[in-house]
Design a protein around this motif. Structure first.
Motif, PDB file in Angstrom:
ATOM      1  N   VAL A 226      13.530  -3.673   2.366  1.00  0.00           N
ATOM      2  CA  VAL A 226      13.958  -5.043   2.035  1.00  0.00           C
ATOM      3  C   VAL A 226      13.095  -5.700   0.957  1.00  0.00           C
ATOM      4  O   VAL A 226      13.538  -6.641   0.308  1.00  0.00           O
ATOM      5  CB  VAL A 226      14.044  -5.962   3.283  1.00  0.00           C
ATOM      6  CG1 VAL A 226      15.073  -5.434   4.270  1.00  0.00           C
ATOM      7  CG2 VAL A 226      12.708  -6.141   3.951  1.00  0.00           C
ATOM      8  N   LEU A 227      11.879  -5.215   0.746  1.00  0.00           N
ATOM      9  CA  LEU A 227      11.092  -5.656  -0.416  1.00  0.00           C
ATOM     10  C   LEU A 227      10.886  -4.443  -1.309  1.00  0.00           C
ATOM     11  O   LEU A 227      10.386  -3.405  -0.860  1.00  0.00           O
ATOM     12  CB  LEU A 227       9.737  -6.233   0.005  1.00  0.00           C
ATOM     13  CG  LEU A 227       9.739  -7.506   0.853  1.00  0.00           C
ATOM     14  CD1 LEU A 227       8.310  -8.031   1.036  1.00  0.00           C
ATOM     15  CD2 LEU A 227      10.617  -8.596   0.246  1.00  0.00           C
ATOM     16  N   HIS A 228      11.272  -4.591  -2.576  1.00  0.00           N
ATOM     17  CA  HIS A 228      11.323  -3.430  -3.472  1.00  0.00           C
ATOM     18  C   HIS A 228      10.279  -3.514  -4.585  1.00  0.00           C
ATOM     19  O   HIS A 228      10.614  -3.413  -5.759  1.00  0.00           O
ATOM     20  CB  HIS A 228      12.705  -3.327  -4.111  1.00  0.00           C
ATOM     21  CG  HIS A 228      13.836  -3.462  -3.147  1.00  0.00           C
ATOM     22  ND1 HIS A 228      14.085  -2.535  -2.152  1.00  0.00           N
ATOM     23  CD2 HIS A 228      14.774  -4.423  -3.005  1.00  0.00           C
ATOM     24  CE1 HIS A 228      15.148  -2.925  -1.459  1.00  0.00           C
ATOM     25  NE2 HIS A 228      15.578  -4.062  -1.945  1.00  0.00           N
ATOM     26  N   GLY A 229       9.021  -3.768  -4.222  1.00  0.00           N
ATOM     27  CA  GLY A 229       7.986  -3.760  -5.253  1.00  0.00           C
ATOM     28  C   GLY A 229       7.699  -5.154  -5.789  1.00  0.00           C
ATOM     29  O   GLY A 229       7.910  -5.433  -6.962  1.00  0.00           O
ATOM     30  N   ILE A 230       7.183  -6.005  -4.893  1.00  0.00           N
ATOM     31  CA  ILE A 230       6.887  -7.393  -5.296  1.00  0.00           C
ATOM     32  C   ILE A 230       5.437  -7.503  -5.764  1.00  0.00           C
ATOM     33  O   ILE A 230       4.526  -6.994  -5.104  1.00  0.00           O
ATOM     34  CB  ILE A 230       7.139  -8.347  -4.109  1.00  0.00           C
ATOM     35  CG1 ILE A 230       8.629  -8.298  -3.775  1.00  0.00           C
ATOM     36  CG2 ILE A 230       6.596  -9.754  -4.381  1.00  0.00           C
ATOM     37  CD1 ILE A 230       9.306  -9.581  -3.536  1.00  0.00           C
ATOM     38  N   SER A 231       5.244  -8.153  -6.894  1.00  0.00           N
ATOM     39  CA  SER A 231       3.891  -8.440  -7.382  1.00  0.00           C
ATOM     40  C   SER A 231       3.758  -9.946  -7.558  1.00  0.00           C
ATOM     41  O   SER A 231       4.715 -10.604  -7.984  1.00  0.00           O
ATOM     42  CB  SER A 231       3.627  -7.719  -8.706  1.00  0.00           C
ATOM     43  OG  SER A 231       3.705  -6.320  -8.499  1.00  0.00           O
ATOM     44  N   LEU A 232       2.591 -10.454  -7.199  1.00  0.00           N
ATOM     45  CA  LEU A 232       2.390 -11.911  -7.227  1.00  0.00           C
ATOM     46  C   LEU A 232       0.889 -12.174  -7.280  1.00  0.00           C
ATOM     47  O   LEU A 232       0.110 -11.427  -6.680  1.00  0.00           O
ATOM     48  CB  LEU A 232       3.013 -12.490  -5.952  1.00  0.00           C
ATOM     49  CG  LEU A 232       2.898 -13.947  -5.550  1.00  0.00           C
ATOM     50  CD1 LEU A 232       4.078 -14.324  -4.653  1.00  0.00           C
ATOM     51  CD2 LEU A 232       1.601 -14.254  -4.836  1.00  0.00           C
ATOM     52  N   ALA A 233       0.498 -13.203  -8.007  1.00  0.00           N
ATOM     53  CA  ALA A 233      -0.927 -13.547  -8.069  1.00  0.00           C
ATOM     54  C   ALA A 233      -1.106 -15.030  -7.846  1.00  0.00           C
ATOM     55  O   ALA A 233      -0.272 -15.839  -8.255  1.00  0.00           O
ATOM     56  CB  ALA A 233      -1.504 -13.155  -9.423  1.00  0.00           C
ATOM     57  N   MET A 234      -2.204 -15.355  -7.182  1.00  0.00           N
ATOM     58  CA  MET A 234      -2.495 -16.752  -6.842  1.00  0.00           C
ATOM     59  C   MET A 234      -3.906 -17.108  -7.204  1.00  0.00           C
ATOM     60  O   MET A 234      -4.844 -16.436  -6.767  1.00  0.00           O
ATOM     61  CB  MET A 234      -2.421 -16.859  -5.318  1.00  0.00           C
ATOM     62  CG  MET A 234      -1.286 -17.600  -4.792  1.00  0.00           C
ATOM     63  SD  MET A 234      -1.434 -17.803  -3.023  1.00  0.00           S
ATOM     64  CE  MET A 234      -1.820 -19.537  -2.998  1.00  0.00           C
ATOM     65  N   ARG A 235      -4.084 -18.174  -7.976  1.00  0.00           N
ATOM     66  CA  ARG A 235      -5.435 -18.666  -8.281  1.00  0.00           C
ATOM     67  C   ARG A 235      -5.973 -19.446  -7.072  1.00  0.00           C
ATOM     68  O   ARG A 235      -5.187 -20.076  -6.357  1.00  0.00           O
ATOM     69  CB  ARG A 235      -5.427 -19.636  -9.474  1.00  0.00           C
ATOM     70  CG  ARG A 235      -4.634 -19.192 -10.665  1.00  0.00           C
ATOM     71  CD  ARG A 235      -5.285 -18.112 -11.467  1.00  0.00           C
ATOM     72  NE  ARG A 235      -6.640 -18.452 -11.880  1.00  0.00           N
ATOM     73  CZ  ARG A 235      -7.487 -17.547 -12.391  1.00  0.00           C
ATOM     74  NH1 ARG A 235      -7.121 -16.280 -12.526  1.00  0.00           N
ATOM     75  NH2 ARG A 235      -8.691 -17.903 -12.760  1.00  0.00           N
ATOM     76  N   PRO A 236      -7.287 -19.451  -6.885  1.00  0.00           N
ATOM     77  CA  PRO A 236      -7.831 -20.257  -5.793  1.00  0.00           C
ATOM     78  C   PRO A 236      -7.505 -21.736  -6.008  1.00  0.00           C
ATOM     79  O   PRO A 236      -7.516 -22.213  -7.148  1.00  0.00           O
ATOM     80  CB  PRO A 236      -9.348 -20.036  -5.883  1.00  0.00           C
ATOM     81  CG  PRO A 236      -9.574 -19.011  -6.922  1.00  0.00           C
ATOM     82  CD  PRO A 236      -8.309 -18.762  -7.670  1.00  0.00           C
ATOM     83  N   GLY A 237      -7.195 -22.422  -4.929  1.00  0.00           N
ATOM     84  CA  GLY A 237      -6.926 -23.862  -4.995  1.00  0.00           C
ATOM     85  C   GLY A 237      -5.543 -24.213  -5.493  1.00  0.00           C
ATOM     86  O   GLY A 237      -5.270 -25.382  -5.772  1.00  0.00           O
ATOM     87  N   SER A 238      -4.670 -23.220  -5.611  1.00  0.00           N
ATOM     88  CA  SER A 238      -3.329 -23.520  -6.142  1.00  0.00           C
ATOM     89  C   SER A 238      -2.267 -23.492  -5.048  1.00  0.00           C
ATOM     90  O   SER A 238      -2.494 -22.995  -3.944  1.00  0.00           O
ATOM     91  CB  SER A 238      -2.963 -22.514  -7.239  1.00  0.00           C
ATOM     92  OG  SER A 238      -2.822 -21.227  -6.698  1.00  0.00           O
TER      93      SER A 238
END
Ligand code: ATP
Length: 236
Positions: free
Chosen positions: A20-32
């Motif tokens: 059901v998830l086909h290769g998800i990429s995601l990035a998060m900065r601290p405090g965001s």
């Protein structure tokens, strides 16, 4: 070192034989605040559950530039905290006992300090601290779910559809509270079907469709994206 608080690379999740998830990429900065938007069944809850360790995932999850620990308990100890869609409050327990449960990993002085901060932030809960959770309104229950999560002093809060089932005015109140939490240093990964409201308070947004990221970028840009407006934001 990327400086990201959370970095997902090529995340795949399957239930049995169905991926059901086909290769998800995601990035998060601290405090965001990062929001994941998309229709019912897109895989948003599954993504949060993968980050929390509730469902097994293939791919890489870096937290503070290091591989996230394996177990859910270890992730909680490292500062991750999930508020699930169903809130999962203890309805026959009081407001204050529900809040107290969120602090089970903290010592007495940390709990006392956080409790006071929380009652100042949520005066409605302070007024109702002796009331049973099951007697609260929908908006108050969502506040209680947030307060219980904050009692664990998280660094990364994972919120699954906090606006679900709430009247528009209450949705605005809840999302204002979420937006203000950023000033306390907590980072928030916010899953929402209410794309417009979520993009208003987020720094970055990811549109997920059928288990893939279709669009990502600064929330202010996504909020005026013509294609997104058509499908998710209600065109004007
Ligand atoms: P919703 O807003 O409805 O929760 P979502 O975007 O959060 O949607 P998920 O709940 O992550 O989506 O579901 C993604 C897909 O995985 C859907 O097709 C769903 O039917 C399926 N799914 C979710 N949980 C399970 C499970 N425990 N077993 C099998 N399939 C599941």
């Amino acid at each position: 070192m990327s400086g990201n608080l959370l970095e997902l690379s090529d995340i795949h999740v399957s239930y049995g034989r169905a991926e059901v998830l086909h290769g998800i990429s995601l990035a998060m900065r601290p405090g965001s605040i990062v929001t994941v938007i998309g229709a019912n069944g897109a895989g948003k809850t599954t993504l949060l559950n993968a980050v929390m360790g509730i469902v097994p995932a293939k791919g890489t999850i870096l937290y503070n530039s290091a591989p996230v620990p394996h177990s859910v308990e270890a992730r909680v100890a490292e500062g991750l905290c999930l508020v699930p869609e169903k809130r999962e409050l203890f309805s026959t327990m009081s407001v204050e006992d529900n809040i107290e449960l969120g602090g089970f990993l903290r010592n007495a002085s940390e709990r006392a300090e956080t409790r006071e901060e929380l009652y100042a932030r949520f005066p409605r809960l302070a007024e109702r601290r002796k009331q049973l959770a099951g007697t609260l309104s929908g908006g108050e229950r969502q506040m209680l779910a947030l307060a219980r999560a904050l009692m664990s002093r998280p660094r990364l809060l994972l919120l699954d559809e906090p606006s679900l089932g709430l009247a528009p005015k209450i949705v605005a109140d809840i999302l204002n509270i979420v937006s203000e939490l950023r000033t306390t240093g907590v980072s928030i990964l916010l899953v929402e079907q209410n794309a417009r409201a979520a993009l208003e308070i987020a720094d970055e947004g990811y549109l997920v469709e059928l288990g893939e990221v279709k669009r990502s970028g600064p929330a202010a840009e996504l909020a005026v994206d013509p294609a997104l407006m058509e499908s998710y934001l209600g065109s004007h």
